[in-house]
Design a protein around this motif. Structure first.
Motif, short mmCIF file in Angstrom:
data_model
loop_
_atom_site.label_atom_id
_atom_site.label_comp_id
_atom_site.label_asym_id
_atom_site.label_seq_id
_atom_site.Cartn_x
_atom_site.Cartn_y
_atom_site.Cartn_z
N CYS A 47 38.98 27.88 46.43
CA CYS A 47 37.76 28.51 46.93
C CYS A 47 36.97 27.48 47.70
N THR A 48 36.30 27.93 48.73
CA THR A 48 35.40 27.03 49.44
C THR A 48 34.22 26.70 48.53
N LYS A 49 33.51 25.64 48.88
CA LYS A 49 32.47 25.11 47.98
C LYS A 49 31.31 26.07 47.74
N ASP A 50 31.20 27.13 48.53
CA ASP A 50 30.11 28.08 48.37
C ASP A 50 30.45 29.22 47.39
N ILE A 51 31.62 29.16 46.78
CA ILE A 51 32.01 30.16 45.77
C ILE A 51 32.00 29.47 44.42
N THR A 52 31.02 29.87 43.57
CA THR A 52 30.84 29.18 42.29
C THR A 52 30.59 30.13 41.11
N SER A 53 30.60 31.44 41.34
CA SER A 53 30.18 32.38 40.30
C SER A 53 31.28 32.89 39.40
N ALA A 54 32.54 32.65 39.74
CA ALA A 54 33.64 33.12 38.89
C ALA A 54 34.92 32.40 39.27
N TYR A 55 35.84 32.37 38.32
CA TYR A 55 37.19 31.86 38.58
C TYR A 55 38.03 33.00 39.15
N PRO A 56 38.64 32.85 40.31
CA PRO A 56 39.47 33.93 40.85
C PRO A 56 40.70 34.21 39.99
N ALA A 57 41.13 33.27 39.17
CA ALA A 57 42.29 33.49 38.30
C ALA A 57 42.06 34.65 37.33
N LYS A 58 40.81 34.93 37.00
CA LYS A 58 40.52 36.07 36.11
C LYS A 58 41.06 37.37 36.70
N ALA A 59 41.02 37.51 38.01
CA ALA A 59 41.55 38.71 38.66
C ALA A 59 43.05 38.86 38.41
N ALA A 60 43.77 37.74 38.41
CA ALA A 60 45.21 37.79 38.13
C ALA A 60 45.45 38.25 36.69
N ARG A 61 44.70 37.70 35.77
CA ARG A 61 44.84 38.11 34.36
C ARG A 61 44.54 39.60 34.22
N ASP A 62 43.51 40.07 34.90
CA ASP A 62 43.15 41.50 34.84
C ASP A 62 44.26 42.39 35.39
N LEU A 63 45.09 41.85 36.29
CA LEU A 63 46.22 42.61 36.85
C LEU A 63 47.48 42.50 35.99
N GLY A 64 47.39 41.79 34.87
CA GLY A 64 48.53 41.68 33.98
C GLY A 64 49.39 40.45 34.21
N ILE A 65 48.95 39.56 35.07
CA ILE A 65 49.69 38.31 35.29
C ILE A 65 49.24 37.33 34.20
N VAL A 66 49.92 37.39 33.06
CA VAL A 66 49.47 36.65 31.88
C VAL A 66 50.40 35.52 31.47
N ASN A 67 51.60 35.47 32.02
CA ASN A 67 52.54 34.42 31.63
C ASN A 67 52.73 33.35 32.70
N ALA A 68 52.01 33.45 33.79
CA ALA A 68 52.09 32.46 34.87
C ALA A 68 50.99 31.41 34.68
N ALA A 69 51.27 30.21 35.15
CA ALA A 69 50.24 29.17 35.16
C ALA A 69 49.29 29.46 36.32
N LEU A 70 48.00 29.48 36.04
CA LEU A 70 46.99 29.75 37.07
C LEU A 70 46.07 28.55 37.18
N MET A 71 45.83 28.11 38.41
CA MET A 71 45.01 26.93 38.63
C MET A 71 43.96 27.25 39.70
N CYS A 72 42.70 27.00 39.38
CA CYS A 72 41.61 27.19 40.34
C CYS A 72 41.13 25.82 40.81
#
Length: 118
Positions: A47-72
């Motif tokens: 994310c660019t430095k102006d995005i600070t309110s959430a981790y985008p990886a949460k969206a992946a978890r919400d889609l069921g991507i739960v066994n992959a390594a996620l890095m923000c």
């Protein structure tokens, strides 16, 4: 193993927008490449430095991507670069798709890598 790139932009640094934009980008990438989420081994999000309110990886978890390594990661800041931008790099366990990969760029991110857009 292959990697698939993509990016999108959001209008406001609020959690709902970050997650909705990231979900849309992931869903479009998964659909365009006919990915099975069980074969996603990792996703790097920047994310660019102006995005600070959430981790985008949460969206992946919400889609069921739960066994992959996620890095923000915070994207390197370069003067006059595109702001409010979320980028992804999906690492996918498949060596047959290398020539048919569809990289997805949405909204203002469409001009980032025209060479990658099919």
């Amino acid at each position: 193993m292959i990697s698939i790139r993509g990016a999108t932009t959001i209008q406001h640094d609020i959690e709902e927008e970050i997650l909705a934009g990231t979900k849309e980008l992931l869903q479009e990438t998964i659909k365009a490449n006919k990915l099975d989420i069980k074969n996603i081994t990792a996703i790097f999000f920047t994310c660019t430095k102006d995005i600070t309110s959430a981790y985008p990886a949460k969206a992946a978890r919400d889609l069921g991507i739960v066994n992959a390594a996620l890095m923000c990661i915070q994207e390197m800041h370069v003067k006059n670069s595109l702001m409010m931008c979320i980028r992804i790099c999906i690492f996918y366990n498949d060596d047959q798709m290398t020539e048919n990969i569809k990289h997805i760029f949405l909204r203002n991110a469409i001009g980032l890598r025209p060479d990658l857009i099919n």
